[in-house]
Design a protein around this motif. Structure first.
Motif, mmCIF file in Angstrom:
data_model
loop_
_atom_site.group_PDB
_atom_site.id
_atom_site.type_symbol
_atom_site.label_atom_id
_atom_site.label_comp_id
_atom_site.label_asym_id
_atom_site.label_seq_id
_atom_site.Cartn_x
_atom_site.Cartn_y
_atom_site.Cartn_z
ATOM 1 N N VAL A 98 30.192 -31.105 0.195
ATOM 2 C CA VAL A 98 30.711 -32.137 -0.712
ATOM 3 C C VAL A 98 29.888 -32.219 -1.987
ATOM 4 N N ALA A 99 29.135 -31.174 -2.287
ATOM 5 C CA ALA A 99 28.289 -31.169 -3.481
ATOM 6 C C ALA A 99 29.136 -30.798 -4.692
ATOM 7 N N VAL A 100 29.907 -31.765 -5.186
ATOM 8 C CA VAL A 100 30.844 -31.555 -6.282
ATOM 9 C C VAL A 100 30.451 -32.454 -7.447
ATOM 10 N N ALA A 101 30.339 -31.880 -8.631
ATOM 11 C CA ALA A 101 29.886 -32.644 -9.794
ATOM 12 C C ALA A 101 30.994 -33.477 -10.439
ATOM 13 N N ARG A 102 32.250 -33.150 -10.157
ATOM 14 C CA ARG A 102 33.362 -33.878 -10.775
ATOM 15 C C ARG A 102 34.521 -33.937 -9.798
ATOM 16 N N ILE A 103 35.017 -35.120 -9.519
ATOM 17 C CA ILE A 103 36.141 -35.254 -8.620
ATOM 18 C C ILE A 103 37.391 -34.680 -9.273
ATOM 19 N N GLY A 104 38.293 -34.144 -8.487
ATOM 20 C CA GLY A 104 39.507 -33.557 -9.030
ATOM 21 C C GLY A 104 40.400 -34.592 -9.709
ATOM 22 N N ASP A 105 41.095 -34.186 -10.748
ATOM 23 C CA ASP A 105 41.971 -35.102 -11.481
ATOM 24 C C ASP A 105 43.093 -35.635 -10.590
ATOM 25 N N ARG A 129 43.722 -39.479 -9.128
ATOM 26 C CA ARG A 129 44.956 -40.217 -9.404
ATOM 27 C C ARG A 129 45.507 -40.834 -8.121
ATOM 28 N N VAL A 130 45.496 -40.078 -7.032
ATOM 29 C CA VAL A 130 45.994 -40.588 -5.751
ATOM 30 C C VAL A 130 45.072 -41.670 -5.192
ATOM 31 N N LEU A 131 43.778 -41.433 -5.261
ATOM 32 C CA LEU A 131 42.825 -42.353 -4.655
ATOM 33 C C LEU A 131 42.776 -43.699 -5.368
ATOM 34 N N GLN A 132 43.110 -43.721 -6.635
ATOM 35 C CA GLN A 132 43.135 -44.991 -7.363
ATOM 36 C C GLN A 132 44.035 -46.010 -6.675
ATOM 37 N N THR A 133 45.089 -45.541 -6.047
ATOM 38 C CA THR A 133 46.060 -46.425 -5.411
ATOM 39 C C THR A 133 45.894 -46.499 -3.900
ATOM 40 N N CYS A 134 45.433 -45.431 -3.282
ATOM 41 C CA CYS A 134 45.526 -45.325 -1.824
ATOM 42 C C CYS A 134 44.228 -45.544 -1.070
ATOM 43 N N LEU A 135 43.085 -45.481 -1.728
ATOM 44 C CA LEU A 135 41.820 -45.627 -1.012
ATOM 45 C C LEU A 135 41.380 -47.088 -1.044
ATOM 46 N N GLU A 161 24.635 -40.208 -1.874
ATOM 47 C CA GLU A 161 24.159 -40.931 -3.048
ATOM 48 C C GLU A 161 23.929 -40.001 -4.240
ATOM 49 N N GLU A 162 23.488 -38.777 -3.974
ATOM 50 C CA GLU A 162 23.139 -37.864 -5.057
ATOM 51 C C GLU A 162 24.311 -36.968 -5.467
ATOM 52 N N SER A 163 25.491 -37.193 -4.909
ATOM 53 C CA SER A 163 26.674 -36.420 -5.293
ATOM 54 C C SER A 163 27.895 -37.334 -5.359
ATOM 55 N N ALA A 164 27.709 -38.542 -5.828
ATOM 56 C CA ALA A 164 28.762 -39.562 -5.772
ATOM 57 C C ALA A 164 29.685 -39.460 -6.987
ATOM 58 N N CYS A 165 30.490 -38.397 -7.028
ATOM 59 C CA CYS A 165 31.361 -38.190 -8.189
ATOM 60 C C CYS A 165 32.536 -39.160 -8.197
ATOM 61 N N LEU A 166 32.998 -39.625 -7.042
ATOM 62 C CA LEU A 166 34.082 -40.608 -7.015
ATOM 63 C C LEU A 166 33.589 -41.962 -7.508
ATOM 64 N N ALA A 167 32.410 -42.382 -7.049
ATOM 65 C CA ALA A 167 31.849 -43.648 -7.523
ATOM 66 C C ALA A 167 31.660 -43.618 -9.034
ATOM 67 N N ALA A 168 31.222 -42.483 -9.570
ATOM 68 C CA ALA A 168 31.047 -42.360 -11.013
ATOM 69 C C ALA A 168 32.389 -42.438 -11.733
ATOM 70 N N ALA A 169 33.415 -41.817 -11.163
ATOM 71 C CA ALA A 169 34.750 -41.867 -11.765
ATOM 72 C C ALA A 169 35.313 -43.284 -11.724
ATOM 73 N N GLY A 188 36.412 -45.115 -14.941
ATOM 74 C CA GLY A 188 37.869 -45.208 -15.029
ATOM 75 C C GLY A 188 38.549 -43.868 -15.156
ATOM 76 N N ARG A 189 37.800 -42.792 -15.012
ATOM 77 C CA ARG A 189 38.343 -41.431 -15.113
ATOM 78 C C ARG A 189 37.316 -40.466 -14.523
ATOM 79 N N PRO A 190 37.739 -39.259 -14.129
ATOM 80 C CA PRO A 190 36.761 -38.282 -13.628
ATOM 81 C C PRO A 190 35.726 -37.931 -14.694
ATOM 82 N N VAL A 191 34.475 -37.900 -14.293
ATOM 83 C CA VAL A 191 33.375 -37.540 -15.193
ATOM 84 C C VAL A 191 32.481 -36.537 -14.489
ATOM 85 N N ASP A 192 31.680 -35.822 -15.267
ATOM 86 C CA ASP A 192 30.757 -34.831 -14.717
ATOM 87 C C ASP A 192 29.416 -35.472 -14.408
ATOM 88 N N LEU A 193 28.917 -35.249 -13.190
ATOM 89 C CA LEU A 193 27.564 -35.670 -12.843
ATOM 90 C C LEU A 193 26.562 -34.688 -13.449
#
Length: 537
Positions: free
Chosen positions: A266-273, A277-283, A239-247, A251-256
Motif C-alpha cells: 500500500v506504499a502509494v504516493a497518490r490515490i487513484g482519481d 471519486r467513488v470513495l468520496q461517497t461510499c466510504l 501513517e507514513e503512506s496516508a494518501c487518502l487522508a491527504a486527498a 479535496g482532491r488527490p495529491v502527491d505525498l
C-alpha cells in the motif's frame, strides 16, 4: 466522506459514526467513463473473476474476538492463487479486452502483487503480459512473476521510472496498460471481495479495508453500499503512506512527498482519481496506524490462523483494533481484509521485534544507574517483579552507567508506573517506547559517548537495498565532514535504515542542502532523546 481518524483522542470519537446511506450517484469529474454506483454494482455482479480467482473464506479469529469483546472475522485473500486479491482486478480488466487488444498484449509496472496478478491472468487468457519492474526488485519477486508466466523487463531505479517505461512500451507497441487500481474494471474486479462478504455474513457491522491506491476500498464500498448500506466500510492507511487522508484534506488527490515502504503493498504516493471519486461517497471513515500496530496485527493473524500475512495484509486488522479501542466498540461483528501474504522472509525479524511494542506489551526505557556491584539487582527489584526483555549496557564512566532496557508490560498504563517507580528510587529515566531512533537504531548501538564535543549532527536515512547504494551515499557526501557515527540495519525489505553522525556539521549552513543532494529520504535525528541520552557529547 467522514474526516479521517488518527486515533489521537478517544473522547472526541467515543460514539460510532452513523452508517452512510446507499449513494444514488457518484461525484462527476472531467474523466471518462463516469460510472454510477448502479453501473459498478452491475459490473461487479458480471465480473468473470472466478475463471482465475477463488472464493475465499471468511474465518473467525476466536482468540482475538475474545480479547476485544467483538466477533472478528478475517477475509482470507491470501488464499488466492497469487496469495493476494490483486488477481481479481487484473483478470477482470484483461478478460474484457477486445480480440485485437488481446493479440497485442498487455503491459504493467509493479514490483509486487499486481505484477503476479497480471502475469497469471495473461497465462490463463493466452495474452502476452509484460511486467516492468525496477532493477532494485528482489530476485524472489522477479522469479515469482516469471513463474506465473510474465515477461519481466527490469528498468529504472524506482517504481515511477518503471511505470514511465511501461507506459512508453504501451504506446510504442500498441499494448494495453493495465493499471493496478485506477481503472473502473479493476475496481469492479476487486468489488467481488465485497460481494462475497455480504453473501457469507449479511449481519456484519463494519468492514476494515487496507488502502493504497484505493481500488480495493472503492470496489468493496460501492458494492456494499448498494446492497446493505447499514454496513460501515472503513479504510485503513499507514501513517507514513496516508494518501487518502491527504486527498480528503485537500479535496482532491495529491502527491505525498515520501511514503514508507514497510507495508509496500500500500506504499502509494497518490490515490487513484477514480477510486477517490467513488470513495468520496461510499466510504464511511478512515483510520491511520503505525508500523508497530501493523506488526502487532501480523502477529495476531498468525496466532489465530497460522497465516503469515505481509504488512499490507495486516493493515486492515491493525485499523480494526485501533477503531475498537478509540470508539469503545463491544458486541459487534467486524471483518477485515487479509489482503495478501507475499512477504519477504527477512521482514519477519523486524515484525517480531516491533509486534510487542505495537500491542503495548513491551516498554523501552533509558535509565542511568550507579556504576557499582549490585546495581542491576537493585534496578530489577524496583521493577517489582516485571520481566526484563532486553538490557544493553557498556561501561562508560567511573560512577554511572546509561542502560537501554526493555520491560514486559501487561497494560499500557504500566509504562508510566515504571517511570514513576524508577524516579522515586532516584534513577534518571526516559521512556523511549515511541522514539523511532531508539527502536530502529540506538537499541543496537549502546556503547558510550565521544571523548569530546564533536559539534555533531545526526541524520536518519532510508537506503535502497541495491548494489552501490553505500558508495553513492559516501561519494555524494564527499569529505566535507568526518562520519562520527554509523549504523545500518537491513530488515529484508526494499530499503534499509541508516543512522549517521557528522562531526563538525552542527552549525554548518550547507549541511541540509548537502544531504538533500544525496537523493535519499532523510530526517534530522540530532534531537532524538535516545541519541542525547546514550551518545550525545
Amino acid at each position: 466522506m467522514a474526516p479521517h481518524d488518527h486515533g489521537t483522542t478517544a473522547a472526541t470519537a467515543a460514539e460510532p459514526l452513523a452508517p452512510r446511506p446507499a449513494p444514488t450517484s457518484l461525484p462527476t469529474t472531467d474523466r471518462e467513463p463516469r460510472m454510477t454506483a448502479q453501473d459498478y454494482l452491475r459490473a461487479v455482479l458480471r465480473a468473470p473473476v472466478y475463471e482465475a480467482a477463488v472464493k475465499t473464506p471468511l474465518e473467525p479469529m476466536e482468540r482475538l474476538s475474545q480479547r476485544l469483546g467483538n466477533v472478528v472475522l478475517a477475509k482470507r485473500e491470501d488464499r488466492q492463487p497469487v496469495h493476494s486479491f490483486k488477481l481479481r482486478g487484473a483478470y477482470n480488466r484483461m478478460r474484457q479486452l477486445s480480440e485485437a487488444e488481446s493479440e497485442a498484449g498487455v503491459v504493467t509496472a509493479s514490483a509486487g502483487n499486481h505484477a503476479q496478478g497480471v502475469a497469471l491472468s495473461g497465462a490463463r487468457l493466452g495474452i502476452r503480459a509484460v511486467i516492468v519492474m525496477p532493477v532494485t526488485t528482489p530476485s524472489i519477486k522477479v522469479e515469482a512473476v516469471k513463474g506465473f508466466g510474465g515477461h519481466v523487463v527490469l528498468r529504472g531505479g524506482t517504481f515511477d521510472e518503471a511505470k514511465t517505461h511501461a507506459q512508453w512500451l504501451a504506446a510504442e507497441q500498441d499494448m494495453t496498460y493495465v493499471p493496478p487500481f485506477d481503472d473502473p474494471l479493476v475496481i469492479a474486479g476487486q468489488g467481488t471481495v465485497g460481494l462475497e462478504l455480504v453473501q457469507d455474513d449479511a449481519r456484519l457491522d463494519r468492514v476494515f479495508v487496507p488502502v493504497g491506491g484505493g481500488g480495493l476500498a472503492a470496489g468493496i464500498s460501492v458494492l456494499i453500499k448498494q446492497l446493505i448500506p447499514e454496513i460501515q466500510v472503513i479504510g485503513v492507511e499507514p501513517e507514513e503512506s496516508a494518501c487518502l487522508a491527504a486527498a480528503q484534506e485537500a479535496g482532491r488527490p495529491v502527491d505525498l512527498d515520501h511514503v514508507s515502504l514497510f507495508a509496500e503493498g500500500v506504499a502509494v504516493a497518490r490515490i487513484g482519481d477514480e477510486p477517490f471519486r467513488v470513495l468520496q461517497t461510499c466510504l464511511d471513515d478512515v483510520v491511520t496506524v503505525n508500523s508497530d500496530e501493523i506488526s502487532a496485527a501480523v502477529k495476531d493473524i498468525f496466532d489465530d490462523t497460522r497465516a503469515v500475512a505481509e504488512p499490507a495484509g495486516g493493515l486492515g486488522l491493525a485499523g480494526l483494533k485501533k477503531y475498537v479501542r478509540t470508539h469503545h466498540l463491544r458486541g459487534e461483528r467486524l471483518a477485515h481484509i487479509l489482503s495478501g501474504a507475499n512477504l519477504n522472509f527477512g521482514s519477519l525479524r523486524y515484525i517480531a521485534e516491533r509486534a510487542e511494542l505495537g500491542e503495548q506489551r513491551e516498554g523501552l526505557f533509558a535509565v542511568e544507574i550507579p556504576e557499582r556491584p549490585g546495581s542491576f539487582l537493585e534496578f530489577c527489584r524496583v521493577l517489582g517483579g516485571r520481566m526484563v526483555t532486553e538490557f544493553n549496557y557498556r561501561y562508560a564512566e567511573p560512577d554511572r552507567a546509561s542502560v537501554f532496557v526493555g520491560v514486559e508490560l501487561h497494560t499500557a498504563s504500566e509504562r508510566g508506573e515504571i517511570v514513576s517507580a524508577l524516579e522515586r528510587a532516584g534513577y534518571r529515566v526516559m521512556d523511549l517506547s515511541e522514539d523511532e531512533s531508539a527502536k530502529t537504531h540506538l537499541r543496537y548501538m549502546i556503547g558510550g559517548r565521544p571523548p569530546a564535543d564533536l559539534d555533531e549532527r545526526v541524520a536518519s536515512f532510508e537506503f535502497p537495498e541495491a548494489p552501490g547504494a553505500l558508495v553513492h551515499f559516501l561519494s555524494t557526501l564527499g569529505s566535507r565532514w568526518n562520519i562520527s557515527l554509523f549504523h545500518y540495519r537491513s530488515f529484508g525489505m526494499d530499503t534499509g535504515r541508516v543512522l549517521a553522525g557528522f562531526a563538525g556539521a552542527g552549525a554548518d549552513p550547507g549541511f541540509t542542502d548537502h544531504l538533500d543532494a544525496v537523493g535519499y529520504p532523510w530526517a534530522d535525528a540530532s534531537d532524538s532523546p535516545a541519541y542525547q541520552f546514550f551518545m550525545g557529547a
